[in-house]
Design a protein around this motif. Structure first.
Motif, short mmCIF file in Angstrom:
data_model
loop_
_atom_site.label_atom_id
_atom_site.label_comp_id
_atom_site.label_asym_id
_atom_site.label_seq_id
_atom_site.Cartn_x
_atom_site.Cartn_y
_atom_site.Cartn_z
N MET A 188 0.82 -1.21 0.00
CA MET A 188 0.00 0.00 0.00
C MET A 188 0.86 1.26 0.00
SD MET A 188 -3.17 -0.96 2.55
CE MET A 188 -4.01 0.59 2.16
N LEU A 189 1.98 1.20 0.70
CA LEU A 189 2.88 2.34 0.74
C LEU A 189 3.46 2.63 -0.65
CD1 LEU A 189 4.18 4.40 2.66
CD2 LEU A 189 6.05 2.78 2.98
N ALA A 190 3.84 1.56 -1.35
CA ALA A 190 4.38 1.73 -2.70
C ALA A 190 3.33 2.31 -3.64
CB ALA A 190 4.89 0.38 -3.22
N ALA A 191 2.10 1.85 -3.51
CA ALA A 191 1.02 2.36 -4.36
C ALA A 191 0.75 3.83 -4.09
CB ALA A 191 -0.26 1.53 -4.13
N LEU A 192 0.76 4.22 -2.80
CA LEU A 192 0.52 5.61 -2.44
C LEU A 192 1.65 6.51 -2.95
CD1 LEU A 192 -1.17 7.72 -0.93
CD2 LEU A 192 0.10 7.13 1.15
N GLU A 193 2.87 6.04 -2.81
CA GLU A 193 4.00 6.83 -3.28
C GLU A 193 3.96 7.01 -4.80
OE1 GLU A 193 8.88 7.09 -2.90
OE2 GLU A 193 7.77 5.47 -1.92
N HIS A 194 3.62 5.96 -5.52
CA HIS A 194 3.51 6.06 -6.97
C HIS A 194 2.40 7.05 -7.35
CE1 HIS A 194 3.34 4.92 -11.20
NE2 HIS A 194 2.03 4.78 -11.06
N ALA A 195 1.29 7.00 -6.62
CA ALA A 195 0.15 7.86 -6.93
C ALA A 195 0.50 9.33 -6.73
CB ALA A 195 -1.05 7.47 -6.07
N TRP A 196 1.12 9.67 -5.60
CA TRP A 196 1.38 11.09 -5.37
C TRP A 196 2.48 11.61 -6.29
CZ3 TRP A 196 5.96 13.27 -4.26
CH2 TRP A 196 6.92 12.59 -3.51
N ARG A 197 3.45 10.77 -6.61
CA ARG A 197 4.49 11.21 -7.54
C ARG A 197 3.90 11.47 -8.93
NH1 ARG A 197 9.68 10.97 -5.83
NH2 ARG A 197 10.12 9.77 -3.94
N ASP A 198 3.01 10.59 -9.37
CA ASP A 198 2.38 10.75 -10.67
C ASP A 198 1.53 12.01 -10.71
OD1 ASP A 198 1.46 9.63 -13.37
OD2 ASP A 198 -0.44 9.79 -12.29
N ARG A 199 0.74 12.22 -9.65
CA ARG A 199 -0.13 13.40 -9.62
C ARG A 199 0.69 14.68 -9.49
NH1 ARG A 199 -5.50 13.94 -9.23
NH2 ARG A 199 -5.27 12.03 -10.45
N GLU A 200 1.76 14.63 -8.72
CA GLU A 200 2.63 15.80 -8.58
C GLU A 200 3.25 16.17 -9.93
OE1 GLU A 200 5.62 17.09 -5.12
OE2 GLU A 200 6.47 15.52 -6.40
N HIS A 201 3.65 15.16 -10.69
CA HIS A 201 4.22 15.40 -12.01
C HIS A 201 3.19 16.03 -12.94
CE1 HIS A 201 6.44 14.83 -15.73
NE2 HIS A 201 5.40 14.17 -16.23
N ARG A 202 1.97 15.54 -12.92
CA ARG A 202 0.91 16.09 -13.77
C ARG A 202 0.62 17.55 -13.42
NH1 ARG A 202 -2.07 12.06 -16.49
NH2 ARG A 202 -1.52 9.93 -15.85
N LEU A 203 0.62 17.83 -12.13
CA LEU A 203 0.38 19.20 -11.70
C LEU A 203 1.53 20.12 -12.14
CD1 LEU A 203 -0.93 18.57 -8.07
CD2 LEU A 203 -2.28 19.42 -10.00
N ALA A 204 2.73 19.60 -12.05
CA ALA A 204 3.91 20.43 -12.38
C ALA A 204 3.95 20.79 -13.86
CB ALA A 204 5.18 19.69 -11.99
N VAL A 205 3.57 19.87 -14.72
CA VAL A 205 3.64 20.12 -16.17
C VAL A 205 2.33 20.64 -16.73
CG1 VAL A 205 5.40 18.33 -16.44
CG2 VAL A 205 3.00 17.73 -16.78
N GLY A 206 1.33 20.79 -15.86
CA GLY A 206 0.05 21.31 -16.30
C GLY A 206 -0.72 20.34 -17.17
N GLN A 207 -0.48 19.05 -16.97
CA GLN A 207 -1.19 18.04 -17.76
C GLN A 207 -2.60 17.87 -17.22
OE1 GLN A 207 0.73 14.25 -17.78
NE2 GLN A 207 -0.51 13.41 -19.42
N PRO A 208 -3.62 17.88 -18.03
CA PRO A 208 -4.99 17.70 -17.54
C PRO A 208 -5.13 16.38 -16.81
CG PRO A 208 -5.01 18.47 -19.80
CD PRO A 208 -3.59 18.11 -19.48
N PRO A 209 -5.81 16.33 -15.68
CA PRO A 209 -6.01 15.10 -14.95
C PRO A 209 -6.77 14.10 -15.81
CG PRO A 209 -6.63 16.98 -13.62
CD PRO A 209 -6.42 17.48 -14.99
N GLY A 210 -6.44 12.84 -15.63
CA GLY A 210 -7.17 11.79 -16.31
C GLY A 210 -6.64 11.48 -17.68
N THR A 211 -5.66 12.28 -18.17
CA THR A 211 -5.10 11.98 -19.48
C THR A 211 -3.91 11.06 -19.35
OG1 THR A 211 -3.65 13.92 -19.34
CG2 THR A 211 -5.80 14.22 -20.37
N ALA A 212 -3.56 10.43 -20.43
CA ALA A 212 -2.46 9.48 -20.40
C ALA A 212 -1.13 10.22 -20.37
CB ALA A 212 -2.53 8.61 -21.64
#
Length: 212
Positions: A188-212
């Motif tokens: 669960m810890l690995a899944a949470l870390e992957h999730a926040w890193r992915d979302r942080e990256h999307r926010l940083a580059v301005g990528q719309p949520p839910g896109t590939a």
């Protein structure tokens, strides 16, 4: 005859004196032993009382940590729902929840065991990403994948993260025991870390949520 009687008296006197001295020494030894045992009992009692106080303080800290984590997630989730409905979102409630969590997390960092701190630290990053998700929501109501993605973030990864923290704290306190929990915690810890890193990256580059 008189000499023999005198000798007998002297021997008897000496014997009585020796018995008296022996009794005194024996009593002193027994007294010291009793005092030592009493002191040892008192030391054990004080140690147990100290341990009880430490355990109680740890339970209080864990309870506050769990409560503020849940409140922070709920405040952020409610802000997303309010924004989606077109309501004015008061940032004070979310900011207050954020500050309450930050204070408890700061205190906990000095007291948490390594595995518990690892969970709390990862959740802290995930909650911080969630705060950014709320701040970057569209300014007006209407159908938007941003709202759906934000609601999914608070309902899935962050909900799982808060749950993981609670169960980890309970295991550390010995309230809950599961032989397989360590494996679950790592997954669960690995899944949470992957999730926040992915979302942080999307926010940083301005990528719309839910896109590939």
């Amino acid at each position: 005859m008189t000499g023999r009687v005198g000798d007998l008296v002297d021997v008897t006197t000496l014997a009585v004196a020796l018995i008296s001295v022996g009794g005194t020494l024996g009593g002193a030894v027994l007294g010291r032993r009793a005092n030592r045992e009493q002191n040892e009992r008192a030391d054990r009692q004080r140690a147990e009382e100290r341990q009880d106080r430490v355990q109680e303080a740890r339970r209080d800290l864990y309870a506050s940590l769990n409560t503020t984590a849940r409140a922070y997630r709920v405040a952020a989730r409610d802000a997303v729902r309010a924004a989606e409905r077109g309501e004015t979102v008061d940032p004070a409630a979310l900011d207050a929840a954020k500050e309450a969590w930050a204070e408890q997390y700061s205190q906990a960092q000095m007291a948490l065991a390594k595995d518990v701190l690892e969970v709390a630290s990862t959740l802290n990053r995930a909650l911080g990403v969630g705060y950014s998700v709320v701040k970057q929501l569209p300014s007006g109501p209407g159908p938007s994948e941003a709202y759906d993605a934000a609601k999914a973030w608070f309902s899935d990864p962050l909900s799982d993260g808060v749950y993981l923290l609670r169960v980890t704290l309970r295991h550390d306190l010995g309230v809950e025991v599961d032989p397989d929990f360590e494996r679950t915690r790592v997954q669960m810890l690995a899944a949470l870390e992957h999730a926040w890193r992915d979302r942080e990256h999307r926010l940083a580059v301005g990528q719309p949520p839910g896109t590939a």
